[in-house]
Design an enzyme around this catalytic site. Structure first.
Site, short mmCIF file in Angstrom:
data_model
loop_
_atom_site.label_atom_id
_atom_site.label_comp_id
_atom_site.label_asym_id
_atom_site.label_seq_id
_atom_site.Cartn_x
_atom_site.Cartn_y
_atom_site.Cartn_z
N GLY A 188 0.83 -1.21 0.00
CA GLY A 188 0.00 0.00 0.00
C GLY A 188 0.86 1.25 0.00
N CYS A 196 2.22 0.42 -9.03
CA CYS A 196 3.21 0.99 -8.11
C CYS A 196 4.59 1.15 -8.74
CB CYS A 196 3.30 0.16 -6.83
SG CYS A 196 3.76 -1.57 -7.12
N GLU A 209 5.51 -3.28 1.18
CA GLU A 209 5.66 -3.00 -0.26
C GLU A 209 4.90 -1.71 -0.54
OE1 GLU A 209 7.60 -4.32 -2.30
OE2 GLU A 209 8.24 -6.03 -1.10
N VAL A 267 0.10 4.59 5.17
CA VAL A 267 -0.53 3.45 5.84
C VAL A 267 0.54 2.47 6.31
CG1 VAL A 267 -2.20 1.57 5.63
CG2 VAL A 267 -2.62 3.75 4.47
#
Length: 468
Positions: A187, A243, A209, A191
């Site tokens: 995420g 990402c 990650e 967070v």
């Protein structure tokens, strides 16, 4: 705590050794394979409903790469599980020194929404292979995929050892209050800090990650058409919600002028004159995410695209030219189909620009000159690196995937996923006899004993090899 009973049930299974045998691990991994095969169409349909993910992209990222991970694990698991024997000193030559591959215990995997099958299934494969009990929490943002996973996956797995939890922010906070033996989270960095704080209360190890702004330097010596196609594919795959997508381009003014028509041509080739009508271009996952990305379009000038439709959550493949480092698009990870171009004078200035910012999850360089590619590789730091292409390094199970610094902690894929969920336990099994060998270490001490001890334990540096 609403999840205490579930965690306790899984812990009881782990303590009973239910997940440790090779046969059990293989059986559960093969069950995951049946889930992928038998529910392939439902997976494609759910991801299409959630974000209109094109079937081609969904098949490649949510099915094929997961299948590769699974088969690689099944092909090698027996070897990975074996004790690893290590070098010994003089005193322990007759003993057994080895590394035992132990499971951590009960682990938690928290998955994101952008690749809602891939990013829970790949770590789950490694966690099962390593012999753990697992709780998986899919993302609540992709409702259809979450529902599919929650309803169907438990039918394939041993319910005493593996569970799926559906939870929003409040419920996840409660879930994290329980003691886990390992937490794997994918995420955002913000967070990730919350996850790490919760894990610290129980001294639980974590893999994080995370994301970041992945630079893409394009030198003046390259095949512009090939660069444009590869960058456009990497940026606009899954509507930019990746990402490791190239987040911005660094290049000279001259290269910016050459790239613009080539990028426009590539976008038209991929998605037609009106990408909104293309079946191969996805949508933004939610209204909140749409509005955030839309607000970034004011950076620089819109050179390509820029069209939006909030009702459809559509943002056209967009390229922003003459973007300044202070513009909003350069202050956060874009995570959408928008590609800013920032002008730099040369490769040295590009390297300084990259190094002045948090270390990214991925870094891309395009150049026909290998010296330029190697210069950027050697003088920067990032989670992963790819020269003359984008995204492709993630397709290799032989390469570790993970971030560094702000972009993450830990690594996985292939053997690295197994190792992530494995405690490497150091073991020495000594002979009960031959006590004379041990006498030099016992009091009363003497210079003679110290000499014997040094001779038995000392590691000497190997001599340098000189070529005559």
């Amino acid at each position: 705590n609403p999840y205490a009973g579930l965690v306790s049930r899984l812990r009881a299974s782990w303590l009973a050794g239910k997940t440790r045998p090779l046969e059990q691990r293989v059986a559960q991994l093969e069950a995951l394979g049946r889930f992928l095969e038998e529910k392939k169409e439902e997976i494609l349909e759910a991801t299409a409903l959630d974000m209109r993910k094109p079937p081609f992209e969904a098949y490649f990222s949510e099915y094929l790469l997961c299948k590769n991970e699974l088969n690689d694990t099944l092909n090698n698991l027996c070897c990975w599980m074996k004790d690893e024997h290590v070098e010994k000193n003089l005193v322990t030559q007759l003993d057994s020194a080895f590394i035992r591959k132990d499971p951590y215990g009960v682990v938690l995997i928290i998955a994101p929404w952008n690749y809602p099958i891939h990013l829970f299934l790949v770590p789950l494969i490694g966690a099962i292979a390593a012999g753990n009990c697992v709780i998986v929490k899919p993302s609540e943002t992709t409702k259809n995929t979450e529902k599919l996973v929650a309803e169907v996956l438990p039918c394939y797995l041993d319910k005493d050892c593996y569970a799926v939890v559906t939870a929003g922010v409040e419920e996840t906070t409660k879930l994290l209050e329980n003691k886990f033996d390992y937490i794997f989270f994918t995420g955002t960095p913000s967070v990730g800090r919350i996850i790490m704080t919760a894990a610290a209360k129980h001294l639980t190890p974590v893999t994080l990650e995370l994301g970041g702004k992945n630079p893409c330097y394009v030198s003046d010596t390259c095949d512009v058409r090939n660069v444009a196609r590869r960058v456009a594919w990497g940026r606009f795959f899954n509507a930019g919600q990746t990402c490791i997508a190239p987040d911005y381009v660094l290049c000279s003014v001259e290269m910016q002028d050459k790239l613009m028509p080539a990028l426009r041509e590539a976008i038209t080739e991929f998605y037609g004159p009106n990408p909104k009508e293309s079946p191969d271009f996805a949508r933004i996952v939610g209204d909140k995410q749409f509005r955030r990305i839309q607000a970034l379009l004011g950076s620089g000038r819109v050179a390509i695209g820029g069209q939006t439709d909030e009702r459809e959550r559509y943002i056209a493949p967009t390229v922003l030219a003459d973007v300044k480092p202070s513009d909003p698009a350069m202050q956060e990870e874009i995570f959408g189909p928008v590609l800013p171009i920032v002008v730099v004078a040369n490769v040295e200035e590009a390297i300084d620009f990259i190094n002045a910012r948090p270390r990214p999850l991925a870094l891309y360089v395009f150049s026909c000159d290998n010296k330029v590619v190697n210069q950027v590789l050697e003088q920067t730091s990032s989670g992963g690196f790819c020269g003359n292409d984008t995204l492709m390094h993630v397709t290799l199970t032989s390469l570790p995937f993970g971030g560094i610094g702000n972009s993450g902690l830990g690594k996985y894929h292939g053997r690295f996923t197994f190792d992530t969920f494995t405690h490497h336990r150091s073991c020495l099994h000594r002979n009960m006899g031959l006590e004379a060998i041990n006498c030099p270490r016992y009091p009363p001490y003497s210079a003679q004993k110290l000499g014997l001890l040094t001779a038995a334990f000392e590691i000497k540096r190997k001599g340098m090899c000189t070529l005559l």
